[in-house]
Design a protein around this motif. Structure first.
Motif: not given
Length: 326
Positions: A24-27, A69, A18-19, A66
């Motif tokens: 990034d667990t969602t992606a 990304r 992430t930023e 997601a």
């Protein structure tokens, strides 16, 4: 579903960040759900967004972000549409670096060392220095077997104590609300000169030598002393009230047995009476042997009682009908 594509998405695919630099667990979750619909080589994955919502539990906007990304990170690539659904190809040639695993091991080792350091510092605070006190900045410090004058003791709320361990933590404890000592101190003879005694200390009057301990506390201390447990007694806040409640609730024999077991199991031994307070409060109240607990009714008894109640209700209804007729 392809086992190779799912394994790649779970273990081998590079981890997007992430930023804020966090995984990034969602992606990652969306990529794994997408891999379940891909071929062996990672091509032709075209589940609907509704299917991805059902698999992951995310809303549609979260799924779309997601996917963008993942596409921006190069892990998936758009390849036309199938039946109005977007078709994706997985970049299974991309492999996450081995440093990801070593970084996890290093972080775990660092956390273990930090926990060990916290334990070491906590134990170091409990270690007391046994060097005698030779200088004092005020008149409210008691030396080894030397008791200060009565006015100072009354001003501090400090009572009698057999031994004092000299350390920074114990000297600070002299400002605690109450300190109760095991036995009254005895005044040394005129020919006796303690090497650590402070000069020109006023003599302790005979009235101050009286034992001011409550009866329940004196009995508890004597019982512990008879079992080889001699520690300074200190109270903070309402600990004395809680201790008196424990004596009334448990009884002195139960508390002494617990204290002996706790002292034998301690690595460094009890340093004060406050060592035992939490354990005494955790002991459940003994059951009175004279009170017979009420046994729960069995199912047959409950059915019998219910039948009896219904029969009594019918009998009362018949009596009321007879009274109305008559």
């Amino acid at each position: 579903m392809s086992t190779e594509a799912v394994k790649w998405a779970m273990d081998d695919a590079p981890m997007l960040l992430t930023e804020k630099g966090r995984p990034d667990t969602t992606a990652r979750h969306v990529l794994q759900a997408l891999a379940e619909h891909a071929h062996k080589n990672g091509t032709s994955a075209h589940p609907s967004n509704r299917r991805l919502q059902y698999r992951t539990g995310y809303d549609e906007r979260t799924i779309r972000r997601a996917l963008r990304r993942l596409e921006g990170g190069g892990l998936i690539a758009a390849d036309g549409t199938v039946g109005g659904r977007q078709r994706w190809n997985l970049a299974m040639h991309l492999i996450r670096p081995e440093s990801d695993w070593t970084d996890l091991e290093a972080a775990e080792e660092q956390m273990r060392k930090a926990a060990a350091e916290r334990v070491r510092r906590h134990r170091a605070k409990r270690v007391t220095d046994s060097a005698p006190v030779t200088e004092t900045d005020s008149e409210c410090v008691t030396g080894t077997d030397v008791t200060d004058s009565a006015p100072v003791r009354n001003g501090l709320g400090v009572r009698y104590e057999t031994d004092v361990t000299h350390s920074e933590s114990v000297r600070n404890a002299l400002s605690a609300p109450r300190t109760i000592r095991n036995h009254p101190t005895t005044e040394p003879s005129e020919n006796h000169h303690h090497p650590d005694a402070l000069p020109n200390l006023p003599a302790v009057p005979a009235s101050a030598e009286a034992d001011e301990r409550p009866a329940w506390l004196r009995q508890l201390q004597d019982a512990l002393s008879a079992n080889g447990i001699n520690v300074p007694w200190t109270f903070k806040g309402d600990e004395d009230l809680l201790l008196r409640n424990d004596v009334q609730r448990l009884g002195i024999p139960v508390m002494v047995r617990f204290a002996v077991q706790a002292a034998q199991g301690a690595q460094r031994g009890p340093f004060s009476s406050r060592f035992f307070y939490p354990g005494w409060r955790s002991i459940p109240t003994p059951v009175d042997p004279n009170v017979i607990p009420m046994q729960p009714k069995t199912r047959q008894q409950q059915e019998t009682d219910s039948w009896f109640d219904r029969a009594m209700a019918r009998a009362q209804a018949r009596d009321e009908q007879r009274k109305e007729i008559s």
